[in-house]
Design a protein around this motif. Structure first.
Motif, short mmCIF file in Angstrom:
data_model
loop_
_atom_site.label_atom_id
_atom_site.label_comp_id
_atom_site.label_asym_id
_atom_site.label_seq_id
_atom_site.Cartn_x
_atom_site.Cartn_y
_atom_site.Cartn_z
N VAL A 49 0.87 -1.18 0.00
CA VAL A 49 0.00 0.00 0.00
C VAL A 49 0.91 1.22 0.00
CG1 VAL A 49 -1.68 1.32 1.35
CG2 VAL A 49 -1.79 -1.16 1.33
N VAL A 50 0.60 2.19 -0.84
CA VAL A 50 1.25 3.50 -0.79
C VAL A 50 0.18 4.45 -0.27
CG1 VAL A 50 2.38 5.36 -2.06
CG2 VAL A 50 2.78 2.98 -2.72
N GLY A 69 2.87 -4.87 2.77
CA GLY A 69 3.82 -3.78 3.01
C GLY A 69 3.09 -2.44 2.97
N VAL A 70 3.49 -1.53 3.86
CA VAL A 70 2.87 -0.20 3.93
C VAL A 70 3.96 0.85 3.77
CG1 VAL A 70 1.60 1.44 5.34
CG2 VAL A 70 0.97 -0.98 5.40
N LEU A 71 3.86 1.63 2.69
CA LEU A 71 4.78 2.74 2.47
C LEU A 71 3.99 4.03 2.61
CD1 LEU A 71 7.52 3.91 1.68
CD2 LEU A 71 6.85 3.66 -0.71
N GLY A 94 7.57 1.58 5.38
CA GLY A 94 8.43 2.72 5.07
C GLY A 94 7.69 4.01 5.29
N TYR A 95 8.45 5.09 5.40
CA TYR A 95 7.87 6.41 5.63
C TYR A 95 8.76 7.41 4.88
CZ TYR A 95 5.22 9.85 8.40
OH TYR A 95 4.39 10.86 8.82
N LEU A 96 8.26 7.89 3.75
CA LEU A 96 9.00 8.86 2.94
C LEU A 96 8.26 10.19 2.93
CD1 LEU A 96 9.87 6.67 -0.20
CD2 LEU A 96 11.25 7.04 1.86
N LEU A 97 9.03 11.26 2.83
CA LEU A 97 8.44 12.59 2.71
C LEU A 97 8.41 12.97 1.23
CD1 LEU A 97 10.24 14.29 5.71
CD2 LEU A 97 7.92 13.35 5.62
N LEU A 108 10.81 3.98 -6.19
CA LEU A 108 10.56 2.62 -6.64
C LEU A 108 11.39 1.61 -5.84
CD1 LEU A 108 10.43 3.28 -10.48
CD2 LEU A 108 8.49 2.77 -8.97
N ASP A 109 12.63 1.95 -5.52
CA ASP A 109 13.47 1.08 -4.71
C ASP A 109 12.88 0.91 -3.31
OD1 ASP A 109 15.24 0.75 -6.82
OD2 ASP A 109 16.71 2.18 -6.02
N ALA A 110 12.43 2.02 -2.72
CA ALA A 110 11.83 1.96 -1.39
C ALA A 110 10.58 1.10 -1.40
CB ALA A 110 11.51 3.37 -0.89
N LEU A 111 9.76 1.26 -2.41
CA LEU A 111 8.53 0.48 -2.52
C LEU A 111 8.84 -1.01 -2.67
CD1 LEU A 111 5.47 0.39 -2.68
CD2 LEU A 111 5.65 0.94 -5.12
N ALA A 112 9.83 -1.33 -3.48
CA ALA A 112 10.21 -2.74 -3.65
C ALA A 112 10.72 -3.34 -2.34
CB ALA A 112 11.28 -2.86 -4.74
N ARG A 113 11.52 -2.56 -1.60
CA ARG A 113 12.02 -3.03 -0.30
C ARG A 113 10.88 -3.32 0.66
NH1 ARG A 113 15.99 0.79 -0.54
NH2 ARG A 113 14.87 2.18 0.86
N VAL A 114 9.93 -2.40 0.74
CA VAL A 114 8.80 -2.55 1.66
C VAL A 114 7.95 -3.75 1.26
CG1 VAL A 114 6.63 -1.46 2.40
CG2 VAL A 114 8.76 -0.15 2.40
N ALA A 115 7.66 -3.89 -0.02
CA ALA A 115 6.85 -5.02 -0.49
C ALA A 115 7.53 -6.35 -0.22
CB ALA A 115 6.53 -4.86 -1.97
N ALA A 116 8.87 -6.35 -0.20
CA ALA A 116 9.63 -7.57 0.05
C ALA A 116 9.85 -7.84 1.54
CB ALA A 116 10.98 -7.49 -0.66
N GLY A 117 9.28 -6.99 2.40
CA GLY A 117 9.40 -7.21 3.84
C GLY A 117 10.44 -6.36 4.53
N GLY A 118 11.06 -5.45 3.80
CA GLY A 118 12.09 -4.60 4.38
C GLY A 118 11.54 -3.26 4.85
N ALA A 119 12.43 -2.33 5.09
CA ALA A 119 12.05 -1.02 5.59
C ALA A 119 12.69 0.08 4.74
CB ALA A 119 12.50 -0.85 7.04
N ALA A 120 12.02 1.24 4.70
CA ALA A 120 12.54 2.39 3.96
C ALA A 120 12.06 3.65 4.67
CB ALA A 120 12.05 2.37 2.52
#
Length: 156
Positions: A49-50, A69-71, A94-97, A108-120
């Motif tokens: 989710v974005v 994943g939640v960005l 993740g939490y981006l401004l 796009l990199d941050a979104l991919a990380r979050v969807a894969a279970g990581g953090a951004a």
């Protein structure tokens, strides 16, 4: 990757949908408020989710469907939400401004990380966290200390 977009700005929502479609992703729903986001996630079971709209709803998604994943892509840094969003060791959050995303590839990199279970996390969000934080659900735990350490490391 399948995703739900939640932003009250139709222009931004549609722009993100086109950008993501051009990158080969499937936007299964685009909504303008938090309640609709919760319903869309339950109905479509996306990978991510974005969300700018409904930070409380983003927390609800994390509690109800921790595999999604939640960005958060927001105009503002909300300390409370930045601390509460990670709910397990493989954060998928993740939490981006918005104003600080300088390159589409970074988003796009941050979104991919979050969807894969990581953090951004945006370094500015991390910098605004107090040096000692107690989570709203009780005293600081070993898990909350690990989350805050990771957030501070990502922000340095």
């Amino acid at each position: 990757m399948r995703m739900v977009l939640a932003d009250d700005s139709a222009l931004l929502r549609e722009g993100l949908a086109r950008l993501l479609a051009d990158e080969g992703h499937e936007v299964v729903a685009g909504v303008g408020d938090g309640e609709a986001m919760i319903e869309a996630v339950a109905a479509h079971r996306p990978d991510a989710v974005v969300a700018d709209e409904g930070l409380r709803a983003a927390l609800a998604v994390r509690r109800r469907q921790p595999d999604v994943g939640v960005l958060v892509l927001s105009q503002y840094s909300e300390k409370r939400y930045a601390v509460e969003l990670p709910t397990r060791d493989d954060a998928a959050v993740g939490y981006l401004l918005k104003d600080r995303v300088a390159h589409v590839d970074d988003f796009l990199d941050a979104l991919a990380r979050v969807a894969a279970g990581g953090a951004a996390f945006d370094p500015e969000v991390v910098r605004q966290l107090p040096s000692r934080t107690t989570l709203p659900h009780g005293p600081e735990t070993g898990y909350s200390r690990r989350v805050l350490a990771i957030l501070r490391y990502l922000g340095s």
